[in-house]
Design a protein around this motif. Structure first.
Motif, mmCIF file in Angstrom:
data_model
loop_
_atom_site.group_PDB
_atom_site.id
_atom_site.type_symbol
_atom_site.label_atom_id
_atom_site.label_comp_id
_atom_site.label_asym_id
_atom_site.label_seq_id
_atom_site.Cartn_x
_atom_site.Cartn_y
_atom_site.Cartn_z
ATOM 1 N N VAL A 107 1.207 -1.140 0.405
ATOM 2 C CA VAL A 107 -0.037 0.021 -0.068
ATOM 3 C C VAL A 107 0.931 0.877 -0.013
ATOM 4 C CG1 VAL A 107 -1.649 1.641 1.480
ATOM 5 C CG2 VAL A 107 -2.227 -1.156 1.470
ATOM 6 N N SER A 164 2.350 1.900 -3.389
ATOM 7 C CA SER A 164 1.251 2.218 -4.555
ATOM 8 C C SER A 164 0.686 3.728 -3.637
ATOM 9 C CB SER A 164 -0.259 1.573 -3.853
ATOM 10 O OG SER A 164 -1.465 2.131 -4.492
ATOM 11 N N VAL A 165 1.217 4.330 -2.869
ATOM 12 C CA VAL A 165 0.356 5.754 -2.368
ATOM 13 C C VAL A 165 1.616 6.415 -2.884
ATOM 14 C CG1 VAL A 165 0.499 7.511 -0.591
ATOM 15 C CG2 VAL A 165 -0.716 5.510 -0.748
ATOM 16 N N ALA A 194 1.322 6.530 -6.936
ATOM 17 C CA ALA A 194 0.486 7.455 -7.518
ATOM 18 C C ALA A 194 0.619 9.209 -7.111
ATOM 19 C CB ALA A 194 -1.029 7.803 -6.542
ATOM 20 N N LEU A 195 1.601 9.576 -5.646
ATOM 21 C CA LEU A 195 2.175 10.610 -5.665
ATOM 22 C C LEU A 195 2.708 11.615 -6.971
ATOM 23 C CD1 LEU A 195 2.932 10.845 -1.774
ATOM 24 C CD2 LEU A 195 0.834 11.893 -3.083
ATOM 25 N N VAL A 222 0.798 1.458 -9.941
ATOM 26 C CA VAL A 222 -0.564 1.825 -8.179
ATOM 27 C C VAL A 222 -1.439 0.540 -8.093
ATOM 28 C CG1 VAL A 222 -1.871 3.529 -7.429
ATOM 29 C CG2 VAL A 222 0.139 4.245 -8.841
ATOM 30 N N ALA A 259 -1.522 -1.629 -5.127
ATOM 31 C CA ALA A 259 -2.767 -1.950 -4.446
ATOM 32 C C ALA A 259 -3.225 -3.000 -4.343
ATOM 33 C CB ALA A 259 -3.682 -1.163 -5.056
#
Length: 339
Positions: A28, A31-32, A35-36, A85, A89
């Motif tokens: 996770v 993934s974050v 995404a950033l 991402v 996830a």
């Protein structure tokens, strides 16, 4: 393409039943993090493309490469970034062997095209400032030719794994795909070595050589004109800052990835934790957000249109136009002693 090349080991691309390389929390977090980087990369690179299409003033030969780099970086973010991402996830790569090959090929194609475009920008600035061929100007045909070469160069070196020389495989924690650095088959090793030489070493050498010559030229003009405190000196400092940022970003983004790949090739018995193998991959993908910041928002011409676009029409404060203009001053080779 032989089916065995594309669909072999398909069972390794479904949800794992053994011990995962990371905890659920670890996936996770990855993934974050992606995404950033991926969100801003998509927004900034799309802005560059849209603004260039909207404003004819930006359709100049020296800006073609900037737009081409935005297209390549947007492609990397939309494929490798978004899929990283999603897959992180989920905690595994769920697109199968075919999806792995497609992702590996797409990300490699866009990524190497972006690197080649960085080298093209370096050569463009060398022509504009240093005029190595006398009064020859950089024209539209040169820009278009350089862009076409960057895509053809990348395509020619990323197609071979689809036909058996090299291969695309899961990397790091198993949520993304790339050229297979681990396979010690002689054909695969020969591909990786050639790939590293022509797709990393050659662009980097062009960047360094072009910018070293550029900095030397600006330094010589500044000394001979006794303008250390004037416009030329300011221009030199601005170009120097951009050079430092460009080289550091290039090294920070790509050198760990290339170094790890070479380490695995030359020392196949080395034990590397999957997370350690994943970090350089994501650092390389992060260049998609750094590139538009460095090459666009340090470029007054693009910033003039891009910032209001991002701010929904709100105009930013005025910059010091004199110092900005100094970065694009054209220098006659007759005023500069040979490097």
């Amino acid at each position: 393409m032989q089916p065995s090349v594309l669909f072999s080991n398909a069972s390794s691309y479904v949800e794992p039943h053994g011990e995962p390389p990371l905890s659920r929390t670890g996936f996770v977090v990855l993934s974050v993090v992606m995404a950033l980087f991926t969100g801003p990369a998509i927004i900034l690179n799309a802005t560059v493309i849209i603004v260039s299409l909207m404003h004819k003033q930006l359709r100049q030969p020296l800006n073609y490469a900037l737009v081409n780099m935005a297209v390549a970086d947007l492609g990397t973010a939309m494929t490798g970034g978004v899929l990283s991402v999603v897959n992180n996830a989920q905690g595994y790569f769920s697109l199968g062997r075919t999806g792995c090959v497609m992702e590996g090929f797409a990300v490699a194609l866009f990524g190497i095209t972006s690197l080649c475009t960085v080298a093209l920008i370096a050569v463009e600035r060398l022509f504009v400032v240093c005029k190595p061929l006398g009064q020859m100007t950089f024209q539209k045909k040169h820009a278009v030719g350089g862009i076409a070469l960057s895509w053809l160069w990348s395509l020619s070196w990323n197609l071979p794994p689809l036909f058996g020389w090299g291969r695309y495989e899961l990397e790091g924690v198993g949520t993304s795909c790339a050229p297979d650095w681990h396979n010690q088959d002689p054909d695969n090793v020969s591909y990786i070595l050639a790939y590293f030489a022509v797709c990393f070493a050659v662009p980097f050498a062009l960047i360094l050589a072009s910018y070293l010559k550029l900095m030397w030229t600006l330094h010589q003009v500044s000394k001979m004109a006794f303008l250390e405190g004037g416009a030329v000196a300011k221009g030199e400092m601005k170009v120097a800052s951009m050079v430092v940022l460009m080289v550091l970003t290039f090294l920070i983004s790509w050198l760990p990835y290339a170094s790890l790949a070479m380490l695995v090739v030359y020392s196949p018995d080395v034990k590397i934790h999957p997370l350690v193998g994943t970090v350089p991959v994501y650092m390389a993908k992060s260049s998609t957000v750094f590139n538009p910041i460095i090459y666009i928002y340090l470029n007054k011409q693009f910033r003039k249109y891009a910032v209001p676009f991002l701010l929904c029409g709100k105009e930013p404060s005025e910059d010091d136009e004199a110092s900005e203009a100094a970065t694009t001053v054209e220098i006659s080779p007759s005023k500069v002693s040979p490097a």
